[in-house]
Write an enzyme that holds these catalytic residues in place. Structure first.
Site, mmCIF file in Angstrom:
data_model
loop_
_atom_site.group_PDB
_atom_site.id
_atom_site.type_symbol
_atom_site.label_atom_id
_atom_site.label_comp_id
_atom_site.label_asym_id
_atom_site.label_seq_id
_atom_site.Cartn_x
_atom_site.Cartn_y
_atom_site.Cartn_z
ATOM 1 N N SER C 45 0.841 -1.201 0.000
ATOM 2 C CA SER C 45 0.000 0.000 0.000
ATOM 3 C C SER C 45 0.871 1.243 0.000
ATOM 4 O O SER C 45 0.601 2.205 -0.719
ATOM 5 C CB SER C 45 -0.903 0.013 1.239
ATOM 6 O OG SER C 45 -1.611 -1.196 1.326
ATOM 7 N N ASN C 46 1.925 1.236 0.815
ATOM 8 C CA ASN C 46 2.826 2.383 0.868
ATOM 9 C C ASN C 46 3.649 2.537 -0.395
ATOM 10 O O ASN C 46 4.260 3.577 -0.615
ATOM 11 C CB ASN C 46 3.756 2.264 2.082
ATOM 12 C CG ASN C 46 3.054 2.708 3.346
ATOM 13 O OD1 ASN C 46 2.541 3.811 3.411
ATOM 14 N ND2 ASN C 46 3.016 1.832 4.343
ATOM 15 N N LYS C 164 -0.189 -10.510 7.018
ATOM 16 C CA LYS C 164 -0.017 -9.176 7.579
ATOM 17 C C LYS C 164 -1.381 -8.626 7.969
ATOM 18 O O LYS C 164 -2.292 -8.551 7.145
ATOM 19 C CB LYS C 164 0.626 -8.239 6.556
ATOM 20 C CG LYS C 164 0.761 -6.805 7.082
ATOM 21 C CD LYS C 164 1.325 -5.833 6.057
ATOM 22 C CE LYS C 164 1.451 -4.433 6.674
ATOM 23 N NZ LYS C 164 1.795 -3.401 5.673
ATOM 24 N N SER C 166 -2.981 -5.276 9.231
ATOM 25 C CA SER C 166 -2.628 -3.867 9.378
ATOM 26 C C SER C 166 -3.413 -3.139 10.452
ATOM 27 O O SER C 166 -3.071 -2.016 10.813
ATOM 28 C CB SER C 166 -2.814 -3.130 8.038
ATOM 29 O OG SER C 166 -1.715 -3.411 7.202
ATOM 30 N N GLY C 189 1.058 -4.796 11.242
ATOM 31 C CA GLY C 189 1.216 -3.742 10.252
ATOM 32 C C GLY C 189 1.128 -2.343 10.830
ATOM 33 O O GLY C 189 1.234 -1.365 10.108
#
Lengths: 296, 296, 296, 296
Positions: C45-46, C164, C166, C189
């Protein structure tokens, strides 16, 4: 008993010591009685009912009943979290002259508030209430949703005669109308969607804006009933900005500020509510200024 | 005064006529007093406080105070929607022997419940309360969130000594710990996240599960304090399934059903709440059955 | 293959013409490789993965793979809305050298994303992927929640080796750990809840903050593993303010701004994202300034 | 160019190998062209656009364009998360003959999607698009809300000619109408609130239900335009149950199942979507069965 028309859910004035001020309550009602409004709700959400104790509630009911002539509907909010408290409040309201009670859903124990729980609650209240019961759904404040499926079951009770739906979702209002007999009164609670709610079968509105602009709200109703849809829609558009300011944006503080602007001396809300800030007052003044001369 | 340890937010028994049953309340407390619990909360959310009137609240406080020895903390829930009602309830609780009051946020007028509104409300209550005040945030039920920014301001008040945070967001608990002085007690309200909440600085827990499994909950606390993290984590995992059943899934009906299973005669909840369904009872029995012999 | 440790979900630099800038991507990775980080995620996402097309995705993977030595884990984000696209992306990532793929839940058709739908989707991806699959739940961005019940079913697949999560709800992380075999890697996350997530059984973290403060994040991990809980908690508290700024508050623009402040030349985000405003940069500078000299 | 009338957001058929099936797409369109529908949207949400790659998107556009005569509006969905991808998709759609493009809001990076971000995004797309742009807000799927304040700013762009609002909140539709010039077309996206949306000034509807019941939807439009409000409301009530089944309850799988029932051979959705379950098919059959003989 039917609830066609426009009803004002009036605020409760407090005096300088934060006590219920029945003198100002009566004075304000005498002004409202001179408008075309079809009736009044005391101790609704806008009446800060959750901030009053039982004694104060009785004070407000008695004072208001005295000021409202028999020709207008007089509705009292009696929602409580427990079934037995809602029953007691409804009986007291009836003793003090309520034509009907408006019973907001319990909502504290959210995950337990199933359709079945609502049906049990309202059936018990309606069985015990000496006067007819209006259901009352206000999801934005309660966090629970009284769905058409539960309402359809409750609408068969002879002492449950209608419902106020405060949400602006006109689709849900249409569902409620479709799910209930034609004798069951579905009443809109959002002035910003009043005209479309009437279009889909709501019989009337209990509208905070009707406290401030009773003529304009009544005219939206009458135009729609007369089939003058273009005019109704045009007027709806004119009232929508003010309607929104009185809704979630400024709430009860906004309603009281707006009323003070138009000559109703209703003071400020009870803590923890605070008086509306200056920006709110300015925005409200601007939104209301457009309506001084609306013919009835 | 500090709130290290494990506290049980006890339910309120009702008799067959749906009246507060102080006899059964005392009997249950006498059993709990024999466990390692560090204290008790009456009239919390799990005490169905919102379903009781003021007279009944006093009854419950008096009966409970009588059964709790001075060596255990005795906390009374006194949250109300209006500031003045919260003050009155706090004064009454103090008169009846509360060591501290636990004041849930008002939450009805959601959009008005700003940081400033919370600071005004709690400051007024703390100024007036004869006993120390614990803030109480339970977003899942109230729909409002008492944020660390507001808590930081309130934590400087000499009569506000801590806070119960019922949410499972351990990050928010860590924020609260970081935002407040070390003398301010942050107390966890979710048994399913008790151990990690302790890890980030919560000093204790007010846990529905502690009514049912007082030894296990106390042991999670003691293991963590002793630095025996692996054992604490292992025990946390064992209690989590039961914790979740008592949380949002089955709520107060689940808590009362679970207590009846382990020998606490606390009856059924008050309408509109209904007794837990059979599926809930079975699930609760299975989850509890694993814990009969936990050494203290 | 296990995922103990701290992983950085690195951003994707763009050049002045808004094209993927592989030169700056390599340069940044060479700096990160000199830190104690255990591995890297590209196209998470980042990494603004949803803003890249397939060709650009391949460019980023190839350039990054080239800069990451075999001693560090190299993970590629390959989540797509359609099952077949997620499979294709996972195969391409494997061809280009991914050690594992991180597959975010589809989330567009929210009401259709049932446990069964997730199980079908991930089973198909894991059946087809040449490299191991990590599940990836990010409810705040996707609006759907990959629940422990679905994860428990998927954790039995031999090619699904971890997840993961988040969200900051440490209770849900504890559930995931309890619902899956000990060989299944649950990875946190949220840097703001990293230490408590480790406490409840997460094996490591994929943390935006690890891009900016790799030593501090790694040290939280090592202190916890060494049983030095008080020091871990103290350091967690120190990193939490920066962690929160990089989370929902300032997002990818904040991450890129923070990295530019600490010497990673990663430019600005792709439109419709805008560069972080000055207030964000100032807040980030203040939060990071505390960490210049953390020993590893 | 105006968008008065009723438009069908058609699904995309796939063949047995899960490829876009242009033969069945053309065949279905030829049937729709024989109905009173005013136009068609390809690659909208109901067209599973997010599950198609760019090549498949082009295939669907070309095939559909070929089947739609110039006398009907032909609209192509071109929303993408990145601004540059939305521009590319809009240019391709224009090359392939789109009359206008319908550009759903980006929504992945939710907290960054401010009014300003939306204004930048849509301004860039409208500057570059060779054909007029329709804004598209679908909060239930995207998790972001394109508010009237941003729309008012965008409505001044000469290449932004209207907006599809998929939410059922008729109040927000009224706001959009009030906030934009009369030349700006506000188009409803919820069949369950189509008539009230028209009442408050929507000029037409892009309605999944129009794929299944084109005559009924068109008749609601015509009755309202003719001022025959009672008949429009009665017909609205008749279509509402089917409208709700095709909305969030059964989504794209429900739409495809319903179309197969009424003779449109559109197959099943692409994974991770699954075919509608038998209960859905039964409910849809019952809801549709009432409409066989509606006169146009």
């Amino acid at each position: 008993m039917n609830f066609a028309g426009v009803f004002a859910p009036i605020p409760t004035p407090f005096d300088e010591q934060d006590r219920v001020d029945t003198v100002r309550l009566r004075a304000a009602l005498l002004k409202w009685v001179a408008t075309p409004l079809d009736g009044f709700v005391v101790l609704g959400s806008n009446g800060e009912a959750v901030l009053l104790d039982d004694f104060e509630s009785d004070q407000a009911i008695v004072a208001a009943r005295d000021a409202v002539p028999a020709s207008r509907r007089f509705i009292v909010g009696t929602g409580r979290e427990s079934t037995q408290a809602a029953i007691r409040a409804s009986k007291r309201a009836a003793e003090h002259g309520a034509d009907a009670v408006l019973v907001r859903t319990p909502g504290f124990f959210k995950t337990q508030m199933t359709n079945d729980a609502f049906v049990r609650h309202y059936t018990a209240v309606a069985d015990a209430s000496p006067v007819p019961v209006l259901l009352y759904n206000f999801t934005a404040l309660t966090g629970v949703n009284l769905l058409p499926a539960a309402v359809a079951r409750l609408a068969t009770h002879p002492n449950i005669i209608g419902m106020k739906e405060s949400g602006g979702d006109v689709g849900q209002i249409a569902d409620l109308v479709s799910s209930t007999p034609s004798t069951f009164s579905v009443i809109a609670g959002t002035a910003g969607a009043f005209y479309p709610a009437l279009c889909v079968g709501a019989v009337g509105g209990i509208l905070a804006l009707a406290c401030v602009l009773p003529e304009a709200c009544s005219k939206v109703f009458k135009l729609t009933k007369a089939g003058r849809h273009d005019e109704a829609m045009a007027l709806q558009r004119r009232i929508t900005p003010a309607a929104k300011l009185l809704g979630q944006q400024y709430g009860v503080p906004g309603l009281k500020a707006a009323l003070n602007l138009v000559g109703y001396d209703v003071g400020v809300p009870r803590p923890p509510l605070a008086p509306a800030p200056d920006t709110a007052v300015t925005a409200l003044r601007d939104a209301i200024a457009l309506f001084e001369a609306i013919p009835a």
